[in-house]
Design a protein around this motif. Sequence first.
Motif, mmCIF file in Angstrom:
data_model
loop_
_atom_site.group_PDB
_atom_site.id
_atom_site.type_symbol
_atom_site.label_atom_id
_atom_site.label_comp_id
_atom_site.label_asym_id
_atom_site.label_seq_id
_atom_site.Cartn_x
_atom_site.Cartn_y
_atom_site.Cartn_z
ATOM 1 N N ASN A 272 -2.952 1.406 3.632
ATOM 2 C CA ASN A 272 -4.420 1.351 3.711
ATOM 3 C C ASN A 272 -5.065 0.984 2.377
ATOM 4 O O ASN A 272 -6.287 0.879 2.287
ATOM 5 N N LEU A 273 -4.226 0.809 1.337
ATOM 6 C CA LEU A 273 -4.785 0.426 0.042
ATOM 7 C C LEU A 273 -5.418 -0.957 0.104
ATOM 8 O O LEU A 273 -6.322 -1.270 -0.685
ATOM 9 N N GLU A 274 -4.984 -1.795 1.047
ATOM 10 C CA GLU A 274 -5.529 -3.150 1.133
ATOM 11 C C GLU A 274 -7.023 -3.138 1.420
ATOM 12 O O GLU A 274 -7.734 -4.093 1.077
ATOM 13 N N ILE A 275 -7.538 -2.091 2.050
ATOM 14 C CA ILE A 275 -8.983 -1.984 2.291
ATOM 15 C C ILE A 275 -9.716 -1.864 0.959
ATOM 16 O O ILE A 275 -10.743 -2.515 0.728
ATOM 17 N N PHE A 276 -9.172 -1.032 0.059
ATOM 18 C CA PHE A 276 -9.738 -0.928 -1.288
ATOM 19 C C PHE A 276 -9.595 -2.262 -2.019
ATOM 20 O O PHE A 276 -10.516 -2.727 -2.682
ATOM 21 N N THR A 277 -8.406 -2.849 -1.885
ATOM 22 C CA THR A 277 -8.105 -4.090 -2.607
ATOM 23 C C THR A 277 -9.083 -5.198 -2.239
ATOM 24 O O THR A 277 -9.581 -5.931 -3.111
#
Length: 823
Positions: A280-285
């Motif tokens: 889910n880090l890709e949402i931040f990214t």
Amino acid sequence: MHKTEEKLILETLREEVEGRFGRRIEHSKDCRLLSERIFEGTNRQLSISTIKRFFDLISSPFNPSKYTLDTFALYVGFDNWNSYTEAKPPEGNEVSEGECCKNWKDKFHSISESSIPAIKYKSRYNPGRFIHRTFAERYFEDFIHSGKTATVLVAPKGYGKSVILLQWLDTYFPGKNGRYNDDLVCIIDGGMFFGIYGHSQNNEVLDQLLDFDIKKNQKIFSDLDNSNQKDYYFLIIDDVDKVYPVREKLYQIVGNIMQLILINKSNTWFKIILTCKPENLEIFTSLVLQNPLLEESFYNVDFHNGNYFDAINIPLFSRDEIKNALDNYENALLFNLISLQYPHLFKVISNPLYFSFFIENENSYAKGFYELDFINQLVQQIIYSPPFAEEKQVLIKKFLKLCITQKDKSIVGKGNLLEEINCRLAYQELIKTGILYEYFDPFESHGIYLKVSFASNYIFEYLLVKDLLKTITDDTTLLSHLFSEYKHDISLQYALLGWIVKIAFHEGNTEFLKQVHHFMERQLNTIDELNGETMPGSLRTIQDAFIHCLRSNSNSSEILMPWLAKSRLGRTLYFEEFFDMDNLMFFPEESLNTFARYSNTADGEMVIRFLRFIKGFYSLDYETCSLEFEGIKGIDFSSLYKPYSLGYYFASYYLYATINNNRINNEMLDMIISGSHRIRQKHPQNYRFVPPFELFIIYNMNTCDLFEEVHVIAEYIEKNVNFTQMNSSCFYQFFKLCQARSLLNSGEPKQALELFRHIEIGVFPAHIRHFMELNVNLAQIDFFNYQRETSRAFRLLYETRTLAKQMGYRFFVQKTSELELKL
């Protein structure tokens, strides 16, 4: 009305109600009587519990309802709550800084009180037994002083993200003694966000997370920003990716958090700490890449790595952390057992998820711990577990099939993996739990850009070799397959070789294990390839696996060790210079007898007599020592060819002299120097897996506390023997430790301590690792004692004694007892 003003008016209303009632509201009987008076005066009913909450006799996260406020206002002579507030404005329009902070603390305390028990429950937090993460305190301190606004702990399920937050709370915010006990801390469990939101009516910060409003945000923080108090405000959200299960909605809340970060970028007192899973880090990214100011605001988060596994910023457990945890569980012996017999298992249990499973099953280890039983349990209960257990098995079976049939043996394309099978939910579950991870490969030439791999190579290799054993049933064909099919992936080939040896030992398949050795002998062109650093990696892998498995499988050892002693390869790998000192006390006697029958050289006789000699020496069986020493004295020194047998010859003289409190004359030192010169004339020594002759002599002199002799040989080495290429090796560093100890005990403490400070001893080879650890520990204890680090010395004494007992080394047990009396 500002919430702080409202709170002041509520305090005024309580005072007026008590004035009308005629006394303080302090007990249940007061509340019961007040309820009756209110009903008589207003014809409206308030329950006793409602009155208790209003007067803070019981805590409640809820604000008083409109009905409650109207009733109390009516009781003191007003039409309703609105008319009361209009008639009772607070004195002045400003609230003191202290009052403002107290209001915020009260507000966030109620939120944190709801979240913390939930976080403790889901993480099964036990402060007396959890692993205290040493990196976590450095992480927190560095974040606070970094000037960054936010950080995210990124790791899969089971890595201990929540526990690290709880560790920080216990360390930094525990009331009066906490460094940040005066700061504002709001911790929210993302999984129960809406439950908290429903109970915390009109909470401006929670509102901002759901619907960001720049004007409201400025109003929220204006008082704190202008305050002279330098407190921090910590907003902590655990499992932020659980607030919304739908990714589109999660994108919205992460966007609001990013707005909070941006608008408070200059507020050095405002800190956001989040936890989330790597996928889910890709949402931040995606949001960070749109605004460089955002990336500048985050501490220790890698937004540019397409490999989610590498984005994890919580390190695996170190061996020291695992050891401390097992000590907390009063199971230190299990740590030593794993170190001795299953050291590769540390690759698995260093993963926090797998370590939790390991600890949960500790009661099943009472009757004996076996690595493969544990791995089998872990695979069944963690990987092939519900939900979607059957689909997971189908998915992993296909993964392994693709690995076997393609060139890249450990990585598959996501599209290929999911093609023609209905396992997408199972796939997501394996991703969430960190079993599999996916990453983007921009250099893929076949158009398969999204790749999938196992997070744990150890688990993957085990599953792959189990699949190969089912597919290829012929022993020789299996070994040939490993050498031919995996020749371009040597590390995987070595790993699979190690696994087939372990599985064969576990199943008691000694005939297959003999086949492994026959196969390796056919692979070698000459036995001369077995010298030190030139030993083939595949053979080193086999030897390492055999060494550890012979320790943990006594029945197989009774059969295999005499058989190995008959062959030249077996004698080289498991006797002579590579003899397993860690298992010395438990090797079957028959194997030594067989070795003696098949070794007809002077070097062979020296080896067998020395092995029996030191077995007697370290078990305090001095009768055996004396018997074997008489035989050693009869060996012609000039007939010895191998460096290690020369070392055995001289070491036996010094060790035997210790038994009788005798001194060795200087002629023996001259013979050692002569032996060193002779070796250097014949051929260079290899020292990657065995210590050079000169250092071996030093080690045994150190065992005998012969400090003058150590000093003499050390001076000779430094003047005449070139060991510059091995300065950083474990063997050379231990030599320097012995030298430092001789100086310490010879009246040169300043020089000794200076030398000691620069010593860094690495990992010794598998066949002598723990035996050398015992020697290193005893040498270090002298220095800790001299520097008055008594607690450290006692702790090391205890660890050394425990290990020595487990290995059967009574000599070291006795040594630790003697040192304990001195301490």
